[in-house]
Design an enzyme around this catalytic site. Structure first.
Site, short mmCIF file in Angstrom:
data_model
loop_
_atom_site.label_atom_id
_atom_site.label_comp_id
_atom_site.label_asym_id
_atom_site.label_seq_id
_atom_site.Cartn_x
_atom_site.Cartn_y
_atom_site.Cartn_z
N HIS A 1 0.87 -1.18 0.00
CA HIS A 1 0.00 0.00 0.00
C HIS A 1 0.90 1.23 0.00
O HIS A 1 1.06 1.91 1.01
CB HIS A 1 -0.94 -0.01 1.20
N ASP B 1 -4.77 2.02 1.97
CA ASP B 1 -5.11 1.32 3.23
C ASP B 1 -5.67 2.31 4.25
O ASP B 1 -6.65 2.04 4.94
CB ASP B 1 -3.88 0.58 3.79
N HIS C 1 10.53 4.79 -31.34
CA HIS C 1 11.05 3.56 -31.93
C HIS C 1 11.05 3.66 -33.44
O HIS C 1 10.04 4.02 -34.04
CB HIS C 1 10.20 2.35 -31.51
N TYR D 1 -7.74 9.51 -17.27
CA TYR D 1 -8.55 10.11 -16.21
C TYR D 1 -8.84 11.57 -16.53
O TYR D 1 -7.98 12.29 -17.00
CB TYR D 1 -7.82 10.03 -14.86
N GLU E 1 0.36 7.70 11.39
CA GLU E 1 -1.05 7.40 11.70
C GLU E 1 -1.72 8.46 12.57
O GLU E 1 -2.95 8.47 12.69
CB GLU E 1 -1.14 6.02 12.37
#
Ligand code: ZN
Ligand code: ZN
Length: 427
Positions: free
Chosen positions: A127, A132, A274, A330, A406
Site C-alpha cells: 500500500h 489502506d 522507436h 482520467y 497514523e
C-alpha cells in the site's frame, strides 16, 4: 422550586452535546480501531480488481454497523447505504482500496511481505499510495455516522472502490466502472467527497484547491511514415526519424508558446521513440508514445487538436505523414467551485484555520474525477507526513519507503464525517 426546575433544565441542556461534538467524540473513540484496521489492511495489500480480502473486511464491518451493503460493484467494489433518521439529500464518500506492485522497504511490524505476479513479472505488493488509510478512515466514518444516524437529515453512501491505480490489462475498473454500474444512482447522489493521504503535507494539515486540482491524463501515439532508403542517399526517400525529431520539438512549443500558461499549466511528454534497424538505412516509419497533462477542460481539447495539427503539418512539410491517436485517460480532478466554497468553512473549523490551505494543482491524476464528471465533488489532501520531516525528506506516495504517520488519520475521519453532515444539514 422554579430555581431547581431551571437548574435541572440547564444541566440537561449542558449535558446534551451538539451534533458537532458528538461526531468529534465518536471519532476520538474510533481512532485506535482505525489505526488497527489500517495496519491489518497494510499487511494484506491487494492489487486493483483483486481486493477480495479487503472487500470482505469492508462488507462485514458495514453490515455489523447496520449499513445496507451491495457487493461486487465494479468487480470488487462495495457500496454501503446509511439512511439517516430524517429525510434529505444524498451524499457519497469515497475510499479507494487497491495497492501497488511495489516491494515494501518500510521497517514496521506490519510491513507487507505479500508477493504476486503482475503483467507476468513477480513483484512485491504494498500500500504505497496510502489507500489502506483511506479504507480505514472511511470505515471509521461509517461507524461515527451510524452512531448518530437518527440525527442525519438524508442518506450517506459509502463508495469503497477498486483499482484506482488502473485495472489489469484487458479489464475495466475503478471509478469509471463504478459510475457505469450505477454507484451514483439509486438513490441519486447530490455531492461526492473524497480525500488522499500524502507525505507532501504534515500531520494535522488539510489542503485543497477549487476547480482543477489534479490533471487530466491522456496518452498519445504518433506514427510517422516516410519512405525507406539508403542512409547515404536521403533525397531518394523521406526520413521519418528527422521528421519525428522535429515533431518532438514542435510539441514542446504547444505548452510553452501557444497556450496561455497563466490560465493553467500543461505538459506534453514524449516517453518513447522507436524506429530503424541499422546505421545506414533510413527506415520507413517511426512510432512515438507519450503523455499529456492538463488542468483545464477547454485547454485539454485545444491541446489535443494542436498536437494533431502540429504532428500532421510537420510531417506533411517533409512529404511524410503522421497518424495521431489520442487515448483519453482520467479526467481533471475538478472541485466544483460552489461546493468547495460552501464546504471550505467546515474544513477550516475541523482542521483549524491555520492548518487548512488552498494549494497549487498537481499534474498527477486521480480517478475520483469520474465521479466529479457526474456530480459536484470535492477532493482534498490530508497530511500524513511526520512533523519532524521536511517534504523533501519524506518519501513520496508510490515509493517503497512511503510512510503514513497514523496520527494524521483522525483528522481524515473528522473531516469526512463533518463535510457529509454539514452538506446534508445545509439548506
Ligand atoms: Zn497512487
Ligand atoms: Zn492514490
Amino acid at each position: 422550586m422554579l430555581a431547581i426546575a431551571l437548574g435541572v433544565l440547564m444541566s440537561t441542556a449542558a449535558a446534551t452535546p451538539s451534533l458537532e461534538q458528538r461526531i468529534d467524540d465518536a471519532a476520538a473513540r474510533v481512532e485506535s480501531k482505525v489505526i488497527a484496521c489500517r495496519r491489518d489492511i497494510h499487511e494484506h495489500p491487494e492489487l486493483g480488481n483483486r481486493e477480495v480480502r479487503t472487500t470482505k473486511l469492508v462488507a462485514d464491518r458495514l453490515r455489523a454497523l447496520g449499513i445496507e451493503v451491495k457487493e461486487n460493484v465494479a468487480h470488487t467494489g462495495v457500496v454501503g447505504l446509511l439512511r439517516g433518521g430524517k429525510p434529505g439529500r444524498v451524499v457519497a464518500l469515497r475510499a479507494d482500496m487497491d495497492a501497488l506492485p511495489v516491494t515494501e522497504q518500510v521497517d514496521v511490524p506490519f510491513a507487507s511481505k505479500v508477493r504476486t505476479t503482475y503483467n507476468g513479472q513477480e513483484v512485491g505488493v504494498m500500500h504505497a499510495c496510502g489507500h489502506d488509510a483511506h479504507v480505514a478512515i472511511l470505515l471509521g466514518v461509517a461507524e461515527v455516522l451510524s452512531g448518530i444516524r437518527e440525527q442525519i437529515p438524508g442518506t450517506v453512501k459509502f463508495l469503497f472502490q477498486p483499482a484506482e491505480e488502473g485495472a489489469p490489462a484487458g479489464e475495466e475498473g475503478g471509478a469509471e466502472l463504478m459510475v457505469k454500474e450505477g454507484a451514483l444512482e439509486n438513490p441519486k447522489v447530490d455531492a461526492v467527497f473524497g480525500l488522499h493521504v500524502t507525505s507532501r503535507f504534515a500531520v494535522g494539515e488539510i489542503e485543497y484547491r477549487p476547480e482543477g486540482m489534479m490533471a487530466a491524463v491522456d496518452s498519445f501515439k504518433i506514427v510517422v511514415k516516410g519512405k525507406q532508403t539508403h542512409g547515404a542517399y536521403p533525397w531518394l526517400g523521406v526520413d521519418p526519424i528527422v521528421v519525428a525529431s522535429q515533431i518532438v520539438l514542435g510539441l514542446q512549443t504547444i505548452p510553452s508558446r501557444q497556450l496561455d500558461s497563466t490560465v493553467a499549466p500543461s505538459i506534453v511528454t514524449v516517453g518513447a521513440i522507436h524506429g530503424g534497424v541499422r546505421n545506414n538505412i533510413i527506415p520507413d516509419q517511426v512510432e512515438m508514445i507519450g503523455t499529456i497533462r492538463s488542468l483545464d477542460a477547454k485547454m485539454r481539447d485545444d491541446l489535443h487538436a494542436r498536437i494533431k495539427r502540429t504532428a500532421e503539418s510537420i510531417a506533411s512539410s517533409a512529404g511524410a505523414t503522421a497518424e495521431v491517436a489520442i487515448t483519453s485517460g482520467y479526467p481533471i480532478t475538478y472541485n466544483d467551485p460552489a461546493l468547495t466554497e460552501k464546504m471550505a468553512p467546515t474544513l477550516r473549523r475541523v482542521g483549524g484555520a491555520k492548518n487548512v490551505h488552498v494549494v497549487n494543482a498537481v499534474l498527477g491524476a486521480e480517478d475520483f474525477s469520474f465521479y466529479q464528471q457526474n456530480v459536484p465533488g470535492l477532493f482534498f489532501w490530508v497530511g500524513t507526513r511526520p512533523p519532524d520531516q521536511t517534504p523533501e525528506q519524506a518519501p513520496s506516495n508510490h515509493s517503497p519507503l512511503f510512510y503514513v504517520d497514523e496520527r494524521g488519520l483522525l483528522l481524515g475521519v473528522r473531516a469526512l464525517a463533518h463535510v457529509a453532515v454539514d452538506f446534508l444539514s445545509a439548506r
